[in-house]
Every structure is written in structure tokens, then in C-alpha cells.
Design an enzyme around this catalytic site. Structure first.
Site, PDB file in Angstrom:
ATOM      1  N   ARG A  81      -3.719   6.606   0.747  1.00 46.24           N
ATOM      2  CA  ARG A  81      -4.253   7.832   1.342  1.00 46.24           C
ATOM      3  C   ARG A  81      -3.322   8.556   2.303  1.00 46.24           C
ATOM      4  NH1 ARG A  81      -9.824   5.804   3.507  1.00 46.24           N
ATOM      5  NH2 ARG A  81      -8.610   3.886   3.404  1.00 46.24           N
ATOM      6  N   TYR A  88     -14.500 -12.406  -0.660  1.00 37.52           N
ATOM      7  CA  TYR A  88     -15.232 -11.162  -0.954  1.00 37.52           C
ATOM      8  C   TYR A  88     -16.432 -11.442  -1.859  1.00 37.52           C
ATOM      9  CZ  TYR A  88     -11.412  -8.411   1.070  1.00 37.52           C
ATOM     10  OH  TYR A  88     -10.493  -7.863   1.931  1.00 37.52           O
ATOM     11  N   ASP A 127      -6.641  -3.093  -7.704  1.00 36.80           N
ATOM     12  CA  ASP A 127      -7.159  -3.743  -6.510  1.00 36.80           C
ATOM     13  C   ASP A 127      -7.462  -5.197  -6.835  1.00 36.80           C
ATOM     14  OD1 ASP A 127      -8.170  -2.926  -3.644  1.00 36.80           O
ATOM     15  OD2 ASP A 127      -9.557  -4.424  -4.419  1.00 36.80           O
ATOM     16  N   ARG A 149      -6.838  11.084  -6.357  1.00 39.31           N
ATOM     17  CA  ARG A 149      -8.037  10.326  -6.031  1.00 39.31           C
ATOM     18  C   ARG A 149      -9.270  11.220  -6.121  1.00 39.31           C
ATOM     19  NH1 ARG A 149     -11.917   8.023  -3.944  1.00 39.31           N
ATOM     20  NH2 ARG A 149     -11.894   6.486  -2.266  1.00 39.31           N
ATOM     21  N   ARG A 178       0.823  -1.216   0.000  1.00 40.05           N
ATOM     22  CA  ARG A 178       0.000   0.000   0.000  1.00 40.05           C
ATOM     23  C   ARG A 178       0.850   1.255   0.000  1.00 40.05           C
ATOM     24  NH1 ARG A 178      -5.592  -0.880   1.593  1.00 40.05           N
ATOM     25  NH2 ARG A 178      -6.050  -2.656   0.256  1.00 40.05           N
TER      26      ARG A 178
HETATM   27  O1  1CP Z   1       0.192   0.571  -3.341  1.00 37.82           O
HETATM   28  C1  1CP Z   1      -0.269  -0.569  -3.434  1.00 37.82           C
HETATM   29  O2  1CP Z   1      -0.090  -1.441  -2.571  1.00 37.82           O
HETATM   30  C2  1CP Z   1      -0.983  -0.965  -4.724  1.00 37.82           C
HETATM   31  C3  1CP Z   1      -2.399  -1.006  -4.755  1.00 37.82           C
HETATM   32  C4  1CP Z   1      -3.263  -1.996  -3.988  1.00 37.82           C
HETATM   33  C5  1CP Z   1      -3.124  -3.368  -3.717  1.00 37.82           C
HETATM   34  C6  1CP Z   1      -1.924  -4.235  -4.001  1.00 37.82           C
HETATM   35  C7  1CP Z   1      -4.537  -1.611  -3.497  1.00 37.82           C
HETATM   36  C8  1CP Z   1      -5.088  -0.248  -3.555  1.00 37.82           C
HETATM   37  N1  1CP Z   1      -5.169  -2.730  -3.013  1.00 37.82           N
HETATM   38  C9  1CP Z   1      -4.332  -3.813  -3.116  1.00 37.82           C
HETATM   39  C10 1CP Z   1      -4.614  -5.195  -2.760  1.00 37.82           C
HETATM   40  C11 1CP Z   1      -5.776  -5.505  -1.872  1.00 37.82           C
HETATM   41  N2  1CP Z   1      -7.047  -4.993  -1.918  1.00 37.82           N
HETATM   42  C12 1CP Z   1      -5.763  -6.511  -0.880  1.00 37.82           C
HETATM   43  C13 1CP Z   1      -4.574  -7.385  -0.593  1.00 37.82           C
HETATM   44  C14 1CP Z   1      -3.569  -6.724   0.281  1.00 37.82           C
HETATM   45  C15 1CP Z   1      -4.022  -6.483   1.709  1.00 37.82           C
HETATM   46  O3  1CP Z   1      -4.247  -7.465   2.423  1.00 37.82           O
HETATM   47  O4  1CP Z   1      -4.163  -5.314   2.069  1.00 37.82           O
HETATM   48  C16 1CP Z   1      -7.039  -6.551  -0.289  1.00 37.82           C
HETATM   49  C17 1CP Z   1      -7.489  -7.466   0.825  1.00 37.82           C
HETATM   50  C18 1CP Z   1      -7.856  -5.597  -0.948  1.00 37.82           C
HETATM   51  C19 1CP Z   1      -9.292  -5.314  -0.698  1.00 37.82           C
HETATM   52  C20 1CP Z   1      -9.513  -3.903  -0.332  1.00 37.82           C
HETATM   53  N3  1CP Z   1      -9.438  -2.873  -1.225  1.00 37.82           N
HETATM   54  C21 1CP Z   1      -9.740  -3.363   0.957  1.00 37.82           C
HETATM   55  C22 1CP Z   1      -9.822  -4.157   2.249  1.00 37.82           C
HETATM   56  C23 1CP Z   1     -11.220  -4.367   2.683  1.00 37.82           C
HETATM   57  C24 1CP Z   1     -11.329  -5.254   3.923  1.00 37.82           C
HETATM   58  O5  1CP Z   1     -11.498  -6.470   3.789  1.00 37.82           O
HETATM   59  O6  1CP Z   1     -11.243  -4.716   5.034  1.00 37.82           O
HETATM   60  C25 1CP Z   1      -9.841  -1.973   0.800  1.00 37.82           C
HETATM   61  C26 1CP Z   1     -10.115  -0.952   1.866  1.00 37.82           C
HETATM   62  C27 1CP Z   1      -9.632  -1.680  -0.572  1.00 37.82           C
HETATM   63  C28 1CP Z   1      -9.570  -0.334  -1.214  1.00 37.82           C
HETATM   64  C29 1CP Z   1      -8.212   0.101  -1.633  1.00 37.82           C
HETATM   65  N4  1CP Z   1      -7.352  -0.629  -2.435  1.00 37.82           N
HETATM   66  C30 1CP Z   1      -6.206   0.101  -2.690  1.00 37.82           C
HETATM   67  C31 1CP Z   1      -6.368   1.370  -2.009  1.00 37.82           C
HETATM   68  C32 1CP Z   1      -5.368   2.493  -2.053  1.00 37.82           C
HETATM   69  C33 1CP Z   1      -7.616   1.352  -1.358  1.00 37.82           C
HETATM   70  C34 1CP Z   1      -8.239   2.492  -0.563  1.00 37.82           C
HETATM   71  C35 1CP Z   1      -9.177   3.195  -1.474  1.00 37.82           C
HETATM   72  C36 1CP Z   1      -9.172   4.686  -1.341  1.00 37.82           C
HETATM   73  O7  1CP Z   1      -8.378   5.390  -1.972  1.00 37.82           O
HETATM   74  O8  1CP Z   1     -10.053   5.157  -0.615  1.00 37.82           O
END
Ligand code: 1CP
Length: 340
Positions: A25, A144, A71, A34, A21
Site C-alpha cells: 500500500r 491464524y 499471502d 488493488r 512487503r
Molecule cells: O511484497 C510482498 O512482500 C509479497 C506479498 C506478501 C507476503 C510475502 C503479502 C501481501 N503477505 C505476505 C506474507 C504474510 N502475510 C506474512 C508473513 C510476513 C510478515 O510477517 O509480515 C503474514 C504474517 C501475513 C498475514 C497478513 N496478511 C497480515 C498480518 C496480520 C496480523 O497478524 O497483524 C496482513 C495485514 C495481511 C494482508 C496483506 N498481505 C499482503 C499485503 C500487501 C497485505 C495488505 C492487504 C491490502 O492490500 O490491504
């Protein structure tokens, strides 16, 4: 590329570093883009803006690798399942009842903009910076799809594993096949290695872990390796505990990303010789900073001394991390070179 040297089994000091990540944010420049994109899915599917946010942390900190901005839930969306991100709530999907609505053949057109982002990022990155492609592991994505939201409990998926194992298996089979094509597309577009995020691997009992996590991951690794000799694959079987060694041996991943709780020495002892490790600083240390961060970094560098290691976190950066603490982390790692 330093990252690829380590994935090829070289111990390098100081190790290459990138952070889960790293685009997100906590960075004001991310929040600005964003806002411009509107919603999160539009950002993922906009090659110009997704390229920009992928590159932002590289410009700011000089990480050794960029990770594609996308994502893990773009794939189920491309397969035809509805997806939205409710503000502050995370992903929401209509819980899957059967697999008849899923269309593997239609997916590549939907995720085409993501592959375009890969091409643009690779063209824009410095030659020494690796580009990591990724997908969710089938078990994690299925959680999911079947529960319709995140959070880590996934009660419906866990019940279905006993009450309708055929449905769970058919979702996993579709996801494994679609993931192979999706990751192959990323590799062809310029990704230098790929990572499989099995973030919820740890919710399953051992027999289901073998069937839902290990077996589909093994299939994906085998297919990608046979089509792309030399391609390196990082697995992240989060919270898998004592099944770590079995995961690495049976899936054939080149490197394993360790979650925050895993003790490096125990992981090294559990995995076959030649395993490459990634991780696993507590992301909370980036919020705290100060002496705690220094101690954590030094301890981690020492734990992996002489072992091929990619410095990373045990899970993603949280939005409240002050950006200057990451600059401090980079200083600590790069001033801590030790004789391998
Ligand atoms: O910078 C990076 O890491 C690249 C982008 C990236 C990656 C590799 C994002 C952006 N998401 C992911 C993978 C991802 N997405 C995973 C696997 C890694 C981990 O365990 O964190 C998972 C479980 C998700 C699902 C997801 N997407 C969640 C989690 C929900 C939960 O179960 O609680 C969330 C909050 C997101 C949204 C998301 N994805 C990425 C960002 C920057 C965001 C936040 C969105 C925003 O800008 O508001």
C-alpha cells in the site's frame, strides 16, 4: 542472479537487495490495482493483476529479487477454511475446532491461480532478477487458523498447545504436508528459491519452538531439497532470540532472515559457518529517512562485510513509507560498495 550467488555462499558488495512487503500500500500504483481487483483475496487469485503488482516494485527500484504476490493465508483457505480480510483489520478466519474439514487433496485447484502468477512473473522478469516463492511456516499459519485473527497474541493457540496438543500437532502435520506440495508447485512453476515466513515463531517457549517451528520447518526443507537438488531455502524465525543457531542447524535452511532486534554480530556468532544472512534494517528507518537512514544502512553493510548477505528489512514495509525514501535506500546501498 546476484541473489542466488549469495544464497550459494558468495559475499558480494554491494549485496543484492529486496524488501519484505515491497509490493503494497505504500505504492500508489499498488493502491490503483488493488482498487481495480476489489478485495485483497481476489487480487491474490487474479494472475494478471497479481503479476502486475509483483513487478511494480522491480520496475520502480530495480530490486535484485521479486517476491510472489500472495499471502500466507491463501493455503488455509485452499485447505477449506473460510478467510476474509476485513478492511483495516487484517485477516479473519472461523477459529478451527478440529481438522475434519481440512482437505489437502482439494487445495491445488484453489491455489492454481497463484502458480499461474509464478509462471507469468518468471516469464516477465529480467533474467538477472530472482523470483522468490513463499509460504507461511506451519506454526505461524496454525496460529491464524486456531485463533482466527492476527495481531500477535494468539491466546487460544498458546492455550491449546497445553490443553489439546494433539489438535495443534495434527494442524501442523497437515500444514507441513500441504506446504511441501504448495512450495513444490511454486518451484516447478519457476520460483528460483523459496522463503518460509515463521513470523510468530517467537511466541512459543523453547520446547514448543522445537516441536512446532523447528521440526515442521526441518521436514519441509528436507522434502524440498531431496526433490530439487540445489534449491535454496530462506527461513524467517522471527523473534526466536537465542534459538536462532539451533533453528538454522536443525532445519537445514540455507539462509536466515533476521528480525529487527537481532544484532548481526550475535547472529553470525550463533549460526554455523556457511550460513547466509538476510535482513535486517528497521522498517521504521524508511519512514524517517534522512541521516538516521544513512547511518542505519552503513552500519548494516559494515556488520556483514565479507559475509554472504542479502540486504532486506527486519520486517515488512509499512503503508506510510514515502516511496522516495526507498529510492534513497537503493542509492545508499549501491554507492556503498566496500571491498569484501
Ligand atoms: O511484497 C510482498 O512482500 C509479497 C506479498 C506478501 C507476503 C510475502 C503479502 C501481501 N503477505 C505476505 C506474507 C504474510 N502475510 C506474512 C508473513 C510476513 C510478515 O510477517 O509480515 C503474514 C504474517 C501475513 C498475514 C497478513 N496478511 C497480515 C498480518 C496480520 C496480523 O497478524 O497483524 C496482513 C495485514 C495481511 C494482508 C496483506 N498481505 C499482503 C499485503 C500487501 C497485505 C495488505 C492487504 C491490502 O492490500 O490491504
Amino acid at each position: 542472479m546476484k541473489l542466488l550467488h549469495v544464497l550459494n555462499n558468495e559475499a558480494i558488495s554491494p549485496p543484492p537487495v529486496w524488501l519484505m512487503r515491497q509490493a503494497g500500500r505504500y505504492l500508489p500504483e499498488y493502491r490503483a490495482v488493488r482498487g481495480q481487483a476489489g478485495d485483497f483475496i481476489s487480487l491474490c487469485l487474479n494472475p494478471e493483476l497479481a503479476t502486475e503488482v509483483t513487478l511494480q516494485p522491480i520496475r520502480r527500484y530495480g530490486f535484485d529479487a521479486a517476491i510472489l504476490f500472495s499471502d500466507i493465508l491463501i493455503l488455509p483457505m485452499a485447505l477449506g477454511q473460510g478467510l476474509r480480510f476485513a478492511e483495516g483489520e487484517g485477516p479473519l478466519l472461523p477459529p478451527l475446532q478440529n481438522t475434519t474439514g481440512l482437505n489437502i487433496a482439494a487445495a491445488p485447484d484453489v491455489y492454481a491461480p497463484v502458480l499461474e502468477t509464478v509462471r507469468r512473473v518468471r516469464a516477465a522478469l529480467p533474467p538477472e532478477t530472482a523470483l522468490i516463492g513463499f509460504a507461511g511456516g506451519p506454526a505461524t499459519v496454525a496460529c491464524y487458523m486456531l485463533d482466527g485473527k492476527g495481531g500477535g497474541e494468539f491466546p487460544r493457540t498458546r492455550a491449546l498447545a497445553y490443553e489439546n496438543p494433539a489438535l495443534v500437532q495434527s494442524v501442523l502435520d497437515i500444514l507441513a504436508a500441504a506446504t511441501i506440495t504448495y512450495l513444490q508447485g511454486q518451484i516447478t512453476a519457476g520460483a528460483n528459491c523459496v522463503m518460509l515466513f515463521e513470523s510468530w515463531a517467537g511466541i512459543f517457549p523453547a520446547p514448543q519452538f522445537r516441536q512446532f517451528v523447528i521440526e515442521p520447518n526441518r521436514r519441509i526443507v528436507a522434502a524440498l531439497k531431496s526433490a530439487n537438488p540445489g534449491i535454496k531455502i530462506i527461513g524467517f524465525p522471527r523473534l526466536c532470540g537465542l534459538l536462532l543457531g539451533e533453528y538454522v542447524r536443525e532445519t537445514g535452511v540455507d539462509a536466515v532472515s533476521l528480525d529487527t532486534v537481532t544484532d548481526p554480530a550475535a547472529a553470525i556468532a550463533a549460526c554455523p559457518p556457511g550460513t547466509v544472512f538476510q535482513g535486517n534494517l528497521d522498517p521504521l528507518l524508511l519512514k524517517s529517512g534522512g541521516a538516521a537512514l544513512e547511518t542505519g544502512v552503513t552500519r548494516l553493510l559494515q556488520a556483514f562485510r565479507g559475509i554472504p548477505h542479502v540486504f532486506n528489512l527486519g520486517h515488512g514495509i509499512t503503508p506510510e513509507v514515502p516511496p522516495e525514501n526507498i529510492a534513497r535506500l537503493m542509492e545508499l546501498i549501491r554507492n556503498n560498495a566496500m571491498p569484501a
